[in-house]
Design a protein around this motif. Sequence first.
Motif, PDB file in Angstrom:
ATOM      1  N   GLU A 158      49.001 -22.069  53.398  1.00 28.90           N
ATOM      2  CA  GLU A 158      47.924 -23.023  53.687  1.00 28.90           C
ATOM      3  C   GLU A 158      48.369 -24.453  53.398  1.00 28.90           C
ATOM      4  OE1 GLU A 158      43.996 -23.889  55.020  1.00 28.90           O
ATOM      5  OE2 GLU A 158      45.273 -22.103  55.139  1.00 28.90           O
ATOM      6  N   TYR A 159      49.085 -24.639  52.312  1.00 27.14           N
ATOM      7  CA  TYR A 159      49.549 -25.975  51.919  1.00 27.14           C
ATOM      8  C   TYR A 159      50.491 -26.553  52.972  1.00 27.14           C
ATOM      9  CZ  TYR A 159      51.218 -29.551  48.577  1.00 27.14           C
ATOM     10  OH  TYR A 159      51.528 -30.724  47.935  1.00 27.14           O
ATOM     11  N   VAL A 160      51.412 -25.740  53.449  1.00 24.91           N
ATOM     12  CA  VAL A 160      52.342 -26.208  54.479  1.00 24.91           C
ATOM     13  C   VAL A 160      51.608 -26.424  55.798  1.00 24.91           C
ATOM     14  CG1 VAL A 160      54.411 -25.606  55.806  1.00 24.91           C
ATOM     15  CG2 VAL A 160      54.317 -25.122  53.356  1.00 24.91           C
ATOM     16  N   LYS A 161      50.670 -25.561  56.121  1.00 24.27           N
ATOM     17  CA  LYS A 161      49.894 -25.738  57.358  1.00 24.27           C
ATOM     18  C   LYS A 161      49.197 -27.096  57.375  1.00 24.27           C
ATOM     19  CE  LYS A 161      45.745 -24.276  58.162  1.00 24.27           C
ATOM     20  NZ  LYS A 161      44.492 -23.518  58.420  1.00 24.27           N
ATOM     21  N   LEU A 162      48.599 -27.463  56.249  1.00 23.48           N
ATOM     22  CA  LEU A 162      47.920 -28.762  56.167  1.00 23.48           C
ATOM     23  C   LEU A 162      48.916 -29.908  56.321  1.00 23.48           C
ATOM     24  CD1 LEU A 162      45.471 -28.007  53.214  1.00 23.48           C
ATOM     25  CD2 LEU A 162      44.913 -28.160  55.649  1.00 23.48           C
ATOM     26  N   LYS A 163      50.125 -29.730  55.824  1.00 25.01           N
ATOM     27  CA  LYS A 163      51.130 -30.785  55.891  1.00 25.01           C
ATOM     28  C   LYS A 163      51.628 -31.042  57.315  1.00 25.01           C
ATOM     29  CE  LYS A 163      53.086 -30.689  51.214  1.00 25.01           C
ATOM     30  NZ  LYS A 163      53.194 -32.148  51.047  1.00 25.01           N
ATOM     31  N   VAL A 164      51.522 -30.051  58.205  1.00 21.38           N
ATOM     32  CA  VAL A 164      52.045 -30.222  59.567  1.00 21.38           C
ATOM     33  C   VAL A 164      50.939 -30.477  60.599  1.00 21.38           C
ATOM     34  CG1 VAL A 164      54.079 -28.808  59.080  1.00 21.38           C
ATOM     35  CG2 VAL A 164      52.054 -27.729  60.096  1.00 21.38           C
ATOM     36  N   GLU A 165      49.721 -30.724  60.151  1.00 22.99           N
ATOM     37  CA  GLU A 165      48.620 -30.916  61.100  1.00 22.99           C
ATOM     38  C   GLU A 165      48.870 -32.078  62.050  1.00 22.99           C
ATOM     39  OE1 GLU A 165      45.032 -31.150  58.804  1.00 22.99           O
ATOM     40  OE2 GLU A 165      44.652 -29.000  59.027  1.00 22.99           O
ATOM     41  N   ASP A 166      49.381 -33.192  61.539  1.00 22.37           N
ATOM     42  CA  ASP A 166      49.655 -34.348  62.411  1.00 22.37           C
ATOM     43  C   ASP A 166      50.732 -34.006  63.434  1.00 22.37           C
ATOM     44  OD1 ASP A 166      47.776 -35.825  61.082  1.00 22.37           O
ATOM     45  OD2 ASP A 166      49.201 -36.955  59.858  1.00 22.37           O
ATOM     46  N   LYS A 167      51.750 -33.251  63.031  1.00 19.90           N
ATOM     47  CA  LYS A 167      52.808 -32.855  63.946  1.00 19.90           C
ATOM     48  C   LYS A 167      52.296 -31.895  65.016  1.00 19.90           C
ATOM     49  CE  LYS A 167      56.269 -35.202  62.311  1.00 19.90           C
ATOM     50  NZ  LYS A 167      56.973 -36.224  63.140  1.00 19.90           N
ATOM     51  N   LEU A 168      51.295 -31.100  64.672  1.00 21.93           N
ATOM     52  CA  LEU A 168      50.705 -30.196  65.649  1.00 21.93           C
ATOM     53  C   LEU A 168      50.047 -30.988  66.776  1.00 21.93           C
ATOM     54  CD1 LEU A 168      49.836 -27.396  66.616  1.00 21.93           C
ATOM     55  CD2 LEU A 168      47.903 -27.528  65.034  1.00 21.93           C
ATOM     56  N   ILE A 169      49.316 -32.026  66.418  1.00 20.45           N
ATOM     57  CA  ILE A 169      48.696 -32.883  67.433  1.00 20.45           C
ATOM     58  C   ILE A 169      49.768 -33.554  68.286  1.00 20.45           C
ATOM     59  CG2 ILE A 169      47.278 -34.955  67.771  1.00 20.45           C
ATOM     60  CD1 ILE A 169      45.839 -34.168  65.125  1.00 20.45           C
ATOM     61  N   GLU A 170      50.814 -34.035  67.635  1.00 17.55           N
ATOM     62  CA  GLU A 170      51.923 -34.668  68.360  1.00 17.55           C
ATOM     63  C   GLU A 170      52.554 -33.698  69.352  1.00 17.55           C
ATOM     64  OE1 GLU A 170      56.446 -36.239  67.451  1.00 17.55           O
ATOM     65  OE2 GLU A 170      54.941 -36.422  65.848  1.00 17.55           O
ATOM     66  N   ALA A 171      52.786 -32.461  68.926  1.00 17.12           N
ATOM     67  CA  ALA A 171      53.424 -31.472  69.798  1.00 17.12           C
ATOM     68  C   ALA A 171      52.543 -31.136  70.994  1.00 17.12           C
ATOM     69  CB  ALA A 171      53.748 -30.211  69.005  1.00 17.12           C
ATOM     70  N   ARG A 172      51.256 -30.981  70.775  1.00 18.94           N
ATOM     71  CA  ARG A 172      50.347 -30.697  71.892  1.00 18.94           C
ATOM     72  C   ARG A 172      50.414 -31.797  72.938  1.00 18.94           C
ATOM     73  NH1 ARG A 172      45.222 -28.971  68.125  1.00 18.94           N
ATOM     74  NH2 ARG A 172      45.701 -26.726  67.903  1.00 18.94           N
ATOM     75  N   ASN A 173      50.431 -33.032  72.474  1.00 16.77           N
ATOM     76  CA  ASN A 173      50.463 -34.163  73.400  1.00 16.77           C
ATOM     77  C   ASN A 173      51.820 -34.299  74.086  1.00 16.77           C
ATOM     78  OD1 ASN A 173      47.813 -34.856  72.772  1.00 16.77           O
ATOM     79  ND2 ASN A 173      48.423 -36.204  71.096  1.00 16.77           N
ATOM     80  N   ARG A 174      52.892 -34.147  73.319  1.00 16.48           N
ATOM     81  CA  ARG A 174      54.237 -34.349  73.867  1.00 16.48           C
ATOM     82  C   ARG A 174      54.578 -33.309  74.918  1.00 16.48           C
ATOM     83  NH1 ARG A 174      59.685 -34.503  70.185  1.00 16.48           N
ATOM     84  NH2 ARG A 174      58.549 -36.229  69.222  1.00 16.48           N
ATOM     85  N   TYR A 175      54.199 -32.038  74.668  1.00 16.53           N
ATOM     86  CA  TYR A 175      54.593 -30.952  75.559  1.00 16.53           C
ATOM     87  C   TYR A 175      53.453 -30.468  76.461  1.00 16.53           C
ATOM     88  CZ  TYR A 175      58.694 -30.668  72.518  1.00 16.53           C
ATOM     89  OH  TYR A 175      59.829 -30.955  71.804  1.00 16.53           O
ATOM     90  N   GLY A 176      52.275 -31.063  76.330  1.00 19.57           N
ATOM     91  CA  GLY A 176      51.134 -30.585  77.105  1.00 19.57           C
ATOM     92  C   GLY A 176      50.744 -29.170  76.740  1.00 19.57           C
ATOM     93  N   ALA A 177      50.974 -28.818  75.475  1.00 18.27           N
ATOM     94  CA  ALA A 177      50.761 -27.443  75.010  1.00 18.27           C
ATOM     95  C   ALA A 177      49.383 -27.324  74.355  1.00 18.27           C
ATOM     96  CB  ALA A 177      51.866 -27.032  74.043  1.00 18.27           C
ATOM     97  N   LYS A 178      48.353 -27.248  75.165  1.00 14.71           N
ATOM     98  CA  LYS A 178      46.985 -27.262  74.637  1.00 14.71           C
ATOM     99  C   LYS A 178      46.646 -26.003  73.852  1.00 14.71           C
ATOM    100  CE  LYS A 178      45.055 -25.625  79.040  1.00 14.71           C
ATOM    101  NZ  LYS A 178      44.666 -24.288  78.580  1.00 14.71           N
TER     102      LYS A 178
END
Length: 281
Positions: A158-178
């Motif tokens: 859970e701790y690591v998941k929270l740490k990568v939340e911003d990167k998750l948004i970035e990845a969705r936008n960069r790759y169109g991976a909704k």
Amino acid sequence: MDAELVREHYSKPIVRQEIIRFSRGRWLAATSGTTWIRYVGRKPLTINSLDLPDFMLRRSCRSLYATTSIYRRLRTREDPFSEDNVVAVTPYLDIDNRIEDWKATIFMALEVVRELEKLGIERSVYVLWSGKGAHVRVHERAISHELRGLDSAWALAEYVKLKVEDKLIEARNRYGAKDLRVENQLKPRSLFTVPLTIHRKIDRIAICMRPEKLDEFELSWSEPRAFIHDASWSEYEEGEADNAVLEALSKVGGYPLHRYSSKRKEPTVEEMIRRWLDSKG
């Protein structure tokens, strides 16, 4: 079900060997993709009762899953439901996505690995390509015995998941991976993919790789008759994850339902930390 694929794949010595190594002490689930088998007679399905490939063919199954929990014994139907029978839980994050957007999945796996490295966990991490997505897993023995329970595994994930939340948004936008998601699916008796099993829906193999190979990954690595798998998933440094687990427990606490259960048998977070400190002298 493609019976010939099942027969050919599960007859390979490397496949049987890896499934046996990984599955020791875990409660298994075999599936056709629609039906699930958890018991043989009145006993939980374990690697001891799994003769490959015959079991899979007789039951028309193609895929194998195992509990994230490892148990002292699995002889009766009640054994998997006894908390004091759990000796370890494997921390992991599930990166779920469409196979077409696999580059976004790899991007997120790299980000999860980087966060684990920042927390001091490097030698005990491996990545499993599940067929359509990926798992980033920490070997359960990287956590000292005193901390090796569901609370610790859930908190670290859970701790690591929270740490990568911003990167998750970035990845969705960069790759169109909704459809890209990073999930902490740890709970009592939760299941995850066994290495070198066939995916339950598509003809892909669940293969393991070292984190440093993520940049080289290609989908062809998971093809049934030409898969590329790294058997070093079992490597770990005992205690390497302890400090990260303690930090995670202090930030997010343990498994949520434990906090409100009057029937819990696993030690409290405070008790686990006290035992860990005592063990260090």
